[in-house]
Design a protein around this motif. Structure first.
Motif, PDB file in Angstrom:
ATOM      1  N   GLY A 239       0.825  -1.211   0.000  1.00  0.00           N
ATOM      2  CA  GLY A 239       0.000   0.000   0.000  1.00  0.00           C
ATOM      3  C   GLY A 239       0.856   1.257   0.000  1.00  0.00           C
ATOM      4  O   GLY A 239       1.905   1.310  -0.638  1.00  0.00           O
ATOM      5  N   THR A 240       0.401   2.256   0.745  1.00  0.00           N
ATOM      6  CA  THR A 240       1.025   3.577   0.721  1.00  0.00           C
ATOM      7  C   THR A 240       1.455   4.002   2.114  1.00  0.00           C
ATOM      8  O   THR A 240       0.709   3.826   3.079  1.00  0.00           O
ATOM      9  N   LEU A 241       2.655   4.545   2.216  1.00  0.00           N
ATOM     10  CA  LEU A 241       3.162   5.126   3.456  1.00  0.00           C
ATOM     11  C   LEU A 241       3.289   6.634   3.260  1.00  0.00           C
ATOM     12  O   LEU A 241       3.974   7.087   2.340  1.00  0.00           O
ATOM     13  N   PHE A 242       2.600   7.407   4.099  1.00  0.00           N
ATOM     14  CA  PHE A 242       2.649   8.872   4.008  1.00  0.00           C
ATOM     15  C   PHE A 242       3.606   9.405   5.065  1.00  0.00           C
ATOM     16  O   PHE A 242       3.413   9.189   6.259  1.00  0.00           O
ATOM     17  N   LEU A 243       4.649  10.102   4.610  1.00  0.00           N
ATOM     18  CA  LEU A 243       5.636  10.705   5.499  1.00  0.00           C
ATOM     19  C   LEU A 243       5.403  12.211   5.527  1.00  0.00           C
ATOM     20  O   LEU A 243       5.771  12.923   4.588  1.00  0.00           O
ATOM     21  N   ASP A 244       4.793  12.678   6.593  1.00  0.00           N
ATOM     22  CA  ASP A 244       4.484  14.105   6.708  1.00  0.00           C
ATOM     23  C   ASP A 244       5.690  14.851   7.277  1.00  0.00           C
ATOM     24  O   ASP A 244       6.443  14.300   8.086  1.00  0.00           O
ATOM     25  N   GLU A 245       5.846  16.110   6.838  1.00  0.00           N
ATOM     26  CA  GLU A 245       6.947  16.973   7.312  1.00  0.00           C
ATOM     27  C   GLU A 245       8.296  16.272   7.172  1.00  0.00           C
ATOM     28  O   GLU A 245       9.114  16.253   8.103  1.00  0.00           O
ATOM     29  N   ILE A 246       8.543  15.732   6.005  1.00  0.00           N
ATOM     30  CA  ILE A 246       9.787  14.985   5.806  1.00  0.00           C
ATOM     31  C   ILE A 246      11.012  15.891   5.865  1.00  0.00           C
ATOM     32  O   ILE A 246      12.126  15.440   6.098  1.00  0.00           O
TER      33      ILE A 246
ATOM     34  N   VAL B 171      10.344  -5.130   0.887  1.00  0.00           N
ATOM     35  CA  VAL B 171       9.158  -4.279   1.075  1.00  0.00           C
ATOM     36  C   VAL B 171       8.678  -3.766  -0.284  1.00  0.00           C
ATOM     37  O   VAL B 171       9.469  -3.514  -1.192  1.00  0.00           O
ATOM     38  N   ASP B 172       7.373  -3.639  -0.393  1.00  0.00           N
ATOM     39  CA  ASP B 172       6.744  -3.086  -1.590  1.00  0.00           C
ATOM     40  C   ASP B 172       5.780  -2.002  -1.103  1.00  0.00           C
ATOM     41  O   ASP B 172       4.633  -2.291  -0.747  1.00  0.00           O
ATOM     42  N   VAL B 173       6.266  -0.782  -1.067  1.00  0.00           N
ATOM     43  CA  VAL B 173       5.506   0.322  -0.477  1.00  0.00           C
ATOM     44  C   VAL B 173       5.607   1.552  -1.371  1.00  0.00           C
ATOM     45  O   VAL B 173       6.685   1.891  -1.867  1.00  0.00           O
ATOM     46  N   ARG B 174       4.478   2.182  -1.609  1.00  0.00           N
ATOM     47  CA  ARG B 174       4.465   3.478  -2.302  1.00  0.00           C
ATOM     48  C   ARG B 174       4.693   4.574  -1.253  1.00  0.00           C
ATOM     49  O   ARG B 174       4.050   4.575  -0.198  1.00  0.00           O
ATOM     50  N   ILE B 175       5.593   5.505  -1.547  1.00  0.00           N
ATOM     51  CA  ILE B 175       5.909   6.580  -0.608  1.00  0.00           C
ATOM     52  C   ILE B 175       5.302   7.896  -1.100  1.00  0.00           C
ATOM     53  O   ILE B 175       5.514   8.307  -2.241  1.00  0.00           O
ATOM     54  N   ILE B 176       4.543   8.540  -0.232  1.00  0.00           N
ATOM     55  CA  ILE B 176       4.091   9.916  -0.465  1.00  0.00           C
ATOM     56  C   ILE B 176       4.661  10.753   0.668  1.00  0.00           C
ATOM     57  O   ILE B 176       4.501  10.409   1.847  1.00  0.00           O
ATOM     58  N   ALA B 177       5.351  11.819   0.327  1.00  0.00           N
ATOM     59  CA  ALA B 177       5.992  12.673   1.326  1.00  0.00           C
ATOM     60  C   ALA B 177       5.481  14.102   1.190  1.00  0.00           C
ATOM     61  O   ALA B 177       5.161  14.552   0.089  1.00  0.00           O
ATOM     62  N   ALA B 178       5.396  14.795   2.312  1.00  0.00           N
ATOM     63  CA  ALA B 178       4.937  16.187   2.315  1.00  0.00           C
ATOM     64  C   ALA B 178       5.845  17.022   3.204  1.00  0.00           C
ATOM     65  O   ALA B 178       6.438  16.525   4.164  1.00  0.00           O
ATOM     66  N   THR B 179       5.946  18.288   2.880  1.00  0.00           N
ATOM     67  CA  THR B 179       6.728  19.211   3.704  1.00  0.00           C
ATOM     68  C   THR B 179       6.277  20.635   3.434  1.00  0.00           C
ATOM     69  O   THR B 179       5.781  20.941   2.347  1.00  0.00           O
ATOM     70  N   ASN B 180       6.439  21.491   4.429  1.00  0.00           N
ATOM     71  CA  ASN B 180       6.191  22.920   4.214  1.00  0.00           C
ATOM     72  C   ASN B 180       7.501  23.687   4.120  1.00  0.00           C
ATOM     73  O   ASN B 180       7.514  24.918   4.105  1.00  0.00           O
ATOM     74  N   ARG B 181       8.601  22.966   4.055  1.00  0.00           N
ATOM     75  CA  ARG B 181       9.927  23.588   3.974  1.00  0.00           C
ATOM     76  C   ARG B 181      10.417  23.640   2.533  1.00  0.00           C
ATOM     77  O   ARG B 181       9.976  22.869   1.685  1.00  0.00           O
ATOM     78  N   ASN B 182      11.364  24.520   2.290  1.00  0.00           N
ATOM     79  CA  ASN B 182      12.034  24.607   0.994  1.00  0.00           C
ATOM     80  C   ASN B 182      13.174  23.593   1.003  1.00  0.00           C
ATOM     81  O   ASN B 182      14.234  23.833   1.586  1.00  0.00           O
ATOM     82  N   LEU B 183      12.942  22.443   0.369  1.00  0.00           N
ATOM     83  CA  LEU B 183      13.937  21.376   0.424  1.00  0.00           C
ATOM     84  C   LEU B 183      15.198  21.720  -0.350  1.00  0.00           C
ATOM     85  O   LEU B 183      16.289  21.272   0.008  1.00  0.00           O
TER      86      LEU B 183
END
Length: 272
Positions: free
Chosen positions: A32-39, A70-82
């Protein structure tokens, strides 16, 4: 260490208190999907492990030696300028390019004022269900007050304001005074406006100034005045007396300005 154990899991005896094996969030998201917030706030040590997982499609639990596919879809979010974080050495460049395949850029709330009232209604519905109280809704003036604020705290600030409004509204429709008290706080004085969307106005002014023109300042000022008067008439359903009260103008002055901006037939829908 806590973040690593939450993501990757651990084996018994990996650290003090690890009395049993634990499956981490990555394994739980298998298929499935793993959501990484504020990466952007993730420590560099964990960034390296995430990068290894993406490259090798496998992990090891904390304290373990077994390699687990592992078979995982990664969705990442951030409010920073990476990009800036990479320059400052706070974010790995290789992980950035691993993650930055499809990017969805969500503008801050101040750049999409049309979403404010919709989100406010969403939060009112949610909080009213949680509190088991009726949703009093927003008045047109309250919705306009919401859209006039720049919301430096973004959607979280709006949610907080709506929760406060619901608590203190005591069942009446939420108007501009309720919004202002929730955003500004107890220091709010009646009639004090919220912060205007200055950056949007500045951007519009810069675009107009770049093009130039004769009598530009008066044209821009007249344009803004026309929009404000039009909005007041829309909010009051074309009631000129009520619109003049909202604008702080006498009725004859409002009629003169409507004539100037050609709003008499376009906006006025009711004779009063």
């Amino acid at each position: 260490a806590l973040l690593e154990s939450e993501l990757f899991g651990y084996v018994r005896g990996a650290f003090t208190g690890a009395t049993h094996r634990r499956i981490g969030k990555i394994e739980q998201a298998m298929g499935g999907t793993l959501f990484l917030d504020e990466i952007g706030d993730m420590p560099l040590s964990i960034q390296a492990k995430i990068l290894r997982m993406l490259q090798e499609k496998s992990i090891e639990r904390l304290g373990g030696r077994q390699t687990i596919p592992v078979d995982v879809r990664i969705i990442a979010a951030t409010n920073r300028n990476l990009e800036a974080a990479i320059e400052e050495g706070r974010f790995r460049e290789d992980l950035y390019y691993r993650l930055n395949v499809v990017t969805l850029n969500l503008p801050p709330l101040r750049e999409r004022p049309g979403d404010t009232a919709l989100l406010a209604e969403f939060f009112l519905n949610r909080f009213s269900r949680e509190m088991a109280v009726p949703n009093p809704g927003l008045t047109a003036e309250g919705a306009l007050m919401l859209s006039s604020h720049s919301w430096p705290g973004n959607v979280r600030e709006l949610a907080n304001a709506m929760e406060k409004c619901l608590i203190f509204s005591r069942g009446r429709a939420i108007g501009p005074e309720d919004v202002a008290h929730s955003v500004i706080g107890p220091d709010y004085k009646s009639g004090q406006p919220l912060e205007a969307p200055d950056e949007a106005i500045r951007k519009w002014a810069r675009q107009a100034l770049a093009v130039g023109g004769d009598n530009l300042l008066n044209e821009l000022t007249d344009h803004v005045a026309g929009l404000i008067i039009s909005e007041a008439l829309t909010m009051t359903g074309g009631n000129r007396t009520r619109a003049s009260e909202l604008l702080g103008l006498s009725r004859p002055t409002l009629l003169a300005k409507m004539e100037k901006h050609n709003l008499r037939t376009e906006t006025s829908v009711r004779v009063d």
